[in-house]
Design a protein around this motif. Sequence first.
Motif, PDB file in Angstrom:
ATOM      1  N   GLY A   1       6.275   5.843 -11.980  1.00  0.00           N
ATOM      2  CA  GLY A   1       5.188   5.789 -11.007  1.00  0.00           C
ATOM      3  C   GLY A   1       4.092   4.822 -11.423  1.00  0.00           C
ATOM      4  N   LEU A   2       3.730   4.835 -12.714  1.00  0.00           N
ATOM      5  CA  LEU A   2       2.695   3.919 -13.199  1.00  0.00           C
ATOM      6  C   LEU A   2       3.140   2.464 -13.068  1.00  0.00           C
ATOM      7  CD1 LEU A   2       1.534   5.846 -16.398  1.00  0.00           C
ATOM      8  CD2 LEU A   2       0.199   5.474 -14.314  1.00  0.00           C
ATOM      9  N   ILE A   3       4.414   2.201 -13.368  1.00  0.00           N
ATOM     10  CA  ILE A   3       4.936   0.837 -13.242  1.00  0.00           C
ATOM     11  C   ILE A   3       4.879   0.375 -11.785  1.00  0.00           C
ATOM     12  CG2 ILE A   3       7.016  -0.578 -13.439  1.00  0.00           C
ATOM     13  CD1 ILE A   3       7.763   1.143 -15.884  1.00  0.00           C
ATOM     14  N   ILE A   4       5.276   1.275 -10.870  1.00  0.00           N
ATOM     15  CA  ILE A   4       5.250   0.937  -9.440  1.00  0.00           C
ATOM     16  C   ILE A   4       3.817   0.687  -8.977  1.00  0.00           C
ATOM     17  CG2 ILE A   4       5.658   1.859  -7.119  1.00  0.00           C
ATOM     18  CD1 ILE A   4       8.112   3.289  -8.259  1.00  0.00           C
ATOM     19  N   MET A   5       2.875   1.510  -9.450  1.00  0.00           N
ATOM     20  CA  MET A   5       1.473   1.315  -9.077  1.00  0.00           C
ATOM     21  C   MET A   5       0.938  -0.011  -9.581  1.00  0.00           C
ATOM     22  SD  MET A   5      -0.094   5.117  -9.761  1.00  0.00           S
ATOM     23  CE  MET A   5      -1.766   4.554  -9.492  1.00  0.00           C
ATOM     24  N   ILE A   6       1.274  -0.360 -10.821  1.00  0.00           N
ATOM     25  CA  ILE A   6       0.805  -1.629 -11.381  1.00  0.00           C
ATOM     26  C   ILE A   6       1.378  -2.807 -10.583  1.00  0.00           C
ATOM     27  CG2 ILE A   6       0.942  -3.140 -13.402  1.00  0.00           C
ATOM     28  CD1 ILE A   6       0.877  -0.548 -15.113  1.00  0.00           C
ATOM     29  N   TYR A   7       2.663  -2.700 -10.241  1.00  0.00           N
ATOM     30  CA  TYR A   7       3.307  -3.764  -9.458  1.00  0.00           C
ATOM     31  C   TYR A   7       2.632  -3.918  -8.090  1.00  0.00           C
ATOM     32  CZ  TYR A   7       6.689  -5.754  -6.193  1.00  0.00           C
ATOM     33  OH  TYR A   7       7.282  -6.494  -5.201  1.00  0.00           O
ATOM     34  N   ALA A   8       2.494  -2.795  -7.367  1.00  0.00           N
ATOM     35  CA  ALA A   8       1.903  -2.859  -6.029  1.00  0.00           C
ATOM     36  C   ALA A   8       0.434  -3.251  -6.096  1.00  0.00           C
ATOM     37  CB  ALA A   8       2.066  -1.510  -5.324  1.00  0.00           C
TER      38      ALA A   8
ATOM     39  N   GLU B   1       0.830  -1.206   0.000  1.00  0.00           N
ATOM     40  CA  GLU B   1       0.000   0.000   0.000  1.00  0.00           C
ATOM     41  C   GLU B   1       0.863   1.255   0.000  1.00  0.00           C
ATOM     42  OE1 GLU B   1      -4.042  -1.561   2.292  1.00  0.00           O
ATOM     43  OE2 GLU B   1      -2.333  -0.843   3.460  1.00  0.00           O
ATOM     44  N   ILE B   2       1.918   1.252   0.796  1.00  0.00           N
ATOM     45  CA  ILE B   2       2.797   2.423   0.841  1.00  0.00           C
ATOM     46  C   ILE B   2       3.581   2.556  -0.463  1.00  0.00           C
ATOM     47  CG2 ILE B   2       4.817   3.423   2.002  1.00  0.00           C
ATOM     48  CD1 ILE B   2       3.692   2.516   4.626  1.00  0.00           C
ATOM     49  N   ILE B   3       3.966   1.431  -1.053  1.00  0.00           N
ATOM     50  CA  ILE B   3       4.625   1.483  -2.362  1.00  0.00           C
ATOM     51  C   ILE B   3       3.664   2.033  -3.415  1.00  0.00           C
ATOM     52  CG2 ILE B   3       5.544   0.047  -4.232  1.00  0.00           C
ATOM     53  CD1 ILE B   3       6.815  -1.717  -2.111  1.00  0.00           C
ATOM     54  N   PHE B   4       2.392   1.651  -3.336  1.00  0.00           N
ATOM     55  CA  PHE B   4       1.384   2.167  -4.269  1.00  0.00           C
ATOM     56  C   PHE B   4       1.248   3.683  -4.116  1.00  0.00           C
ATOM     57  CE2 PHE B   4      -2.788   3.362  -5.717  1.00  0.00           C
ATOM     58  CZ  PHE B   4      -2.998   2.584  -6.848  1.00  0.00           C
ATOM     59  N   ILE B   5       1.201   4.161  -2.870  1.00  0.00           N
ATOM     60  CA  ILE B   5       1.104   5.609  -2.627  1.00  0.00           C
ATOM     61  C   ILE B   5       2.310   6.320  -3.226  1.00  0.00           C
ATOM     62  CG2 ILE B   5       1.106   7.403  -0.847  1.00  0.00           C
ATOM     63  CD1 ILE B   5      -0.400   5.406   0.946  1.00  0.00           C
ATOM     64  N   TYR B   6       3.489   5.748  -3.026  1.00  0.00           N
ATOM     65  CA  TYR B   6       4.700   6.348  -3.581  1.00  0.00           C
ATOM     66  C   TYR B   6       4.636   6.400  -5.112  1.00  0.00           C
ATOM     67  CZ  TYR B   6       9.569   6.974  -4.921  1.00  0.00           C
ATOM     68  OH  TYR B   6      10.732   7.442  -5.510  1.00  0.00           O
ATOM     69  N   GLY B   7       4.150   5.312  -5.730  1.00  0.00           N
ATOM     70  CA  GLY B   7       4.012   5.298  -7.177  1.00  0.00           C
ATOM     71  C   GLY B   7       3.047   6.364  -7.670  1.00  0.00           C
ATOM     72  N   PHE B   8       1.907   6.506  -6.967  1.00  0.00           N
ATOM     73  CA  PHE B   8       0.952   7.542  -7.365  1.00  0.00           C
ATOM     74  C   PHE B   8       1.583   8.923  -7.225  1.00  0.00           C
ATOM     75  CE2 PHE B   8      -2.314  10.656  -6.990  1.00  0.00           C
ATOM     76  CZ  PHE B   8      -3.322  10.224  -7.819  1.00  0.00           C
ATOM     77  N   PHE B   9       2.270   9.150  -6.117  1.00  0.00           N
ATOM     78  CA  PHE B   9       2.913  10.436  -5.861  1.00  0.00           C
ATOM     79  C   PHE B   9       3.849  10.829  -7.003  1.00  0.00           C
ATOM     80  CE2 PHE B   9       6.814  12.480  -4.408  1.00  0.00           C
ATOM     81  CZ  PHE B   9       6.353  13.619  -3.773  1.00  0.00           C
ATOM     82  N   LEU B  10       4.552   9.858  -7.577  1.00  0.00           N
ATOM     83  CA  LEU B  10       5.527  10.156  -8.621  1.00  0.00           C
ATOM     84  C   LEU B  10       4.894  10.747  -9.877  1.00  0.00           C
ATOM     85  CD1 LEU B  10       7.966   7.088  -8.513  1.00  0.00           C
ATOM     86  CD2 LEU B  10       8.409   9.438  -7.763  1.00  0.00           C
ATOM     87  N   VAL B  11       3.625  10.428 -10.151  1.00  0.00           N
ATOM     88  CA  VAL B  11       2.996  10.885 -11.391  1.00  0.00           C
ATOM     89  C   VAL B  11       2.754  12.400 -11.368  1.00  0.00           C
ATOM     90  CG1 VAL B  11       1.064  10.591 -12.976  1.00  0.00           C
ATOM     91  CG2 VAL B  11       2.010   8.603 -11.780  1.00  0.00           C
ATOM     92  N   PRO B  12       2.000  12.958 -10.393  1.00  0.00           N
ATOM     93  CA  PRO B  12       1.862  14.417 -10.361  1.00  0.00           C
ATOM     94  C   PRO B  12       3.184  15.128 -10.091  1.00  0.00           C
ATOM     95  CG  PRO B  12       0.854  13.431  -8.411  1.00  0.00           C
ATOM     96  CD  PRO B  12       1.177  12.313  -9.345  1.00  0.00           C
ATOM     97  N   PHE B  13       4.077  14.492  -9.329  1.00  0.00           N
ATOM     98  CA  PHE B  13       5.386  15.094  -9.074  1.00  0.00           C
ATOM     99  C   PHE B  13       6.178  15.224 -10.377  1.00  0.00           C
ATOM    100  CE2 PHE B  13       9.921  14.712  -7.934  1.00  0.00           C
ATOM    101  CZ  PHE B  13      10.038  15.850  -7.158  1.00  0.00           C
TER     102      PHE B  13
END
Length: 261
Positions: free
Chosen positions: A124-131, A60-72
Amino acid sequence: MYYTSMFFQYMGQYFKTKFQYRADFFMSFFSDLLAQAVNLIFILLVFNHTNYIKGWNKDEIIFIYGFFLVPFALFGAFFNIWDFNDRYIVKGEFDRILTRPIHSLFQVILEKLELESLIGAVTGLIIMIYAGSNLGLTVRWYDPIIFLIMVIGGTLVYGGVFIALASIGFWSDARTSIMPLMYNISNYGRYPINIYNPIIRFVLTWILPFAFVGVYPAAYFLRKSEWYMYSFLTPLVGIVVFSLSVVIWNVGVKKYRGAGN
């Protein structure tokens, strides 16, 4: 249409400039990926010692980090105004900006494009898909639309805060600024907001709303229903913060004294 035309003309000039120095251009991609990898490794190291942090598990925290990377990443590409004070105020380049028949903020943003930062959105999208696959999350037909709206809202939050900070330069011509400090504070938005004490949570929600860049919108896709109210406030907060920053900028421009004063 005029502003759209100007945008694509600036884009064309940007690519001409960047591809004159291809090695630097691709090194920027590499440095961004390296920075993202270091942050991801930090999260993994933390979870070597615990399975949950305030009810949030590793994926879940990895997913949040992945999402954060997109707007960042979008912020880094289109709102790269870290050196506004030094370049435009202290060195006097803002006088040149004011001689052109186009909004000054639009010009500054387009002159500071850094599109190589968009690689962070892909990461970020790759990290979100993975998590998300580890968590067994399903994608409903309307989720991509909500995702896009949330990302735009988070980008506007980031852009608005840093445009407001850049506007301080119209009243103060000091070379240094508080942007590096604010950048460090903004990183708190990539972690679950409930791990902080109430004062920090309040600041990150209503004063410097960086929680709307990462954890709040990501909570919707993680099906954290207790956070849904904050999730759906993301685009509204983004519009409000960005609109206020433009107002502050416009007032600052009227206060600008010019490089020759």
